[in-house]
Design a protein around this motif. Structure first.
Motif, PDB file in Angstrom:
ATOM      1  N   ALA A   5       0.971  -1.326  -0.046  1.00 31.61           N
ATOM      2  CA  ALA A   5      -0.051  -0.149   0.050  1.00 31.61           C
ATOM      3  C   ALA A   5       0.739   1.326  -0.017  1.00 31.61           C
ATOM      4  CB  ALA A   5      -0.845   0.010   1.303  1.00 31.61           C
ATOM      5  N   GLU A  49      -5.043  13.766   7.307  1.00 31.65           N
ATOM      6  CA  GLU A  49      -5.274  12.412   7.264  1.00 31.65           C
ATOM      7  C   GLU A  49      -6.695  11.769   7.892  1.00 31.65           C
ATOM      8  OE1 GLU A  49      -2.458  10.228  10.119  1.00 31.65           O
ATOM      9  OE2 GLU A  49      -0.826  10.977   8.835  1.00 31.65           O
ATOM     10  N   SER A  50      -7.431  10.927   6.783  1.00 25.84           N
ATOM     11  CA  SER A  50      -8.275  10.206   7.412  1.00 25.84           C
ATOM     12  C   SER A  50      -8.150   8.733   7.305  1.00 25.84           C
ATOM     13  CB  SER A  50      -9.431  10.385   6.210  1.00 25.84           C
ATOM     14  OG  SER A  50      -9.161   9.777   5.028  1.00 25.84           O
ATOM     15  N   ASN A  51      -9.207   7.947   7.606  1.00 24.98           N
ATOM     16  CA  ASN A  51      -8.986   6.506   7.667  1.00 24.98           C
ATOM     17  C   ASN A  51      -8.418   6.051   6.393  1.00 24.98           C
ATOM     18  OD1 ASN A  51     -10.159   6.458  10.292  1.00 24.98           O
ATOM     19  ND2 ASN A  51     -12.174   5.894   9.487  1.00 24.98           N
ATOM     20  N   THR A  52      -8.600   6.498   5.477  1.00 29.87           N
ATOM     21  CA  THR A  52      -7.933   5.897   4.154  1.00 29.87           C
ATOM     22  C   THR A  52      -6.930   6.809   3.424  1.00 29.87           C
ATOM     23  OG1 THR A  52      -9.934   6.779   2.984  1.00 29.87           O
ATOM     24  CG2 THR A  52     -10.065   4.634   3.846  1.00 29.87           C
ATOM     25  N   VAL A  53      -7.000   8.064   3.635  1.00 34.32           N
ATOM     26  CA  VAL A  53      -6.044   9.112   2.939  1.00 34.32           C
ATOM     27  C   VAL A  53      -5.113   9.715   3.890  1.00 34.32           C
ATOM     28  CG1 VAL A  53      -5.899  10.892   1.314  1.00 34.32           C
ATOM     29  CG2 VAL A  53      -7.913   9.245   1.097  1.00 34.32           C
ATOM     30  N   LYS A  54      -3.803   9.891   3.312  1.00 32.01           N
ATOM     31  CA  LYS A  54      -3.015  10.710   4.281  1.00 32.01           C
ATOM     32  C   LYS A  54      -2.218  11.663   3.167  1.00 32.01           C
ATOM     33  CE  LYS A  54      -2.068   7.111   7.726  1.00 32.01           C
ATOM     34  NZ  LYS A  54      -1.062   6.263   8.158  1.00 32.01           N
TER      35      LYS A  54
END
Length: 124
Positions: A5, A49-54
């Motif tokens: 990832a 940052e979110s749970n899926t994007v940084k």
């Protein structure tokens, strides 16, 4: 061994422009600002940052925006996001069609290119 990832994308920004970064990335794109580790805070810049994007913004001197290289962010309701960006003075640019997506380009406050993509399969 294999790559599994991408942890984050880093973009450059000019020194002292953290408020403009926060207004764009958190205020308009909806990515929450998170604290940088204390030992990195002194360098300037900011992280979103979110749970899926940084997305991490680091100070670069001299600063030069990324005009071609860019992150592509998957979004839901691209039309509403594009309208919110336009209403806040952000230029939204269409580009060549890409099969399976609606997409536009915007620039962050520093001129870094950002692609916003909505998979057509997510549309209701």
């Amino acid at each position: 061994m294999m790559i599994v990832a991408i942890d984050h994308v880093q973009l450059a920004m000019p020194a002292g422009e953290e408020a403009a970064a926060q207004a764009f990335y958190e205020g308009l794109l909806g990515l929450p600002r998170v604290p940088k580790p204390p030992h990195l805070e002194a360098r300037g810049g900011c992280w979103f940052e979110s749970n899926t994007v940084k997305i991490h913004l680091g100070v670069e001197d001299p600063f030069r925006p990324a005009r071609k290289a860019h992150p592509a962010l998957l979004v839901s309701d691209l039309a509403a996001l594009a309208e919110r960006l336009r209403a806040n003075g952000v230029a939204v640019r269409d580009d060549e069609p890409l099969e399976g997506y609606d997409r536009v380009y915007v620039d962050d406050p520093f001129g870094n290119r950002i692609e916003l993509m909505e998979p057509l399969e997510l549309r209701s």
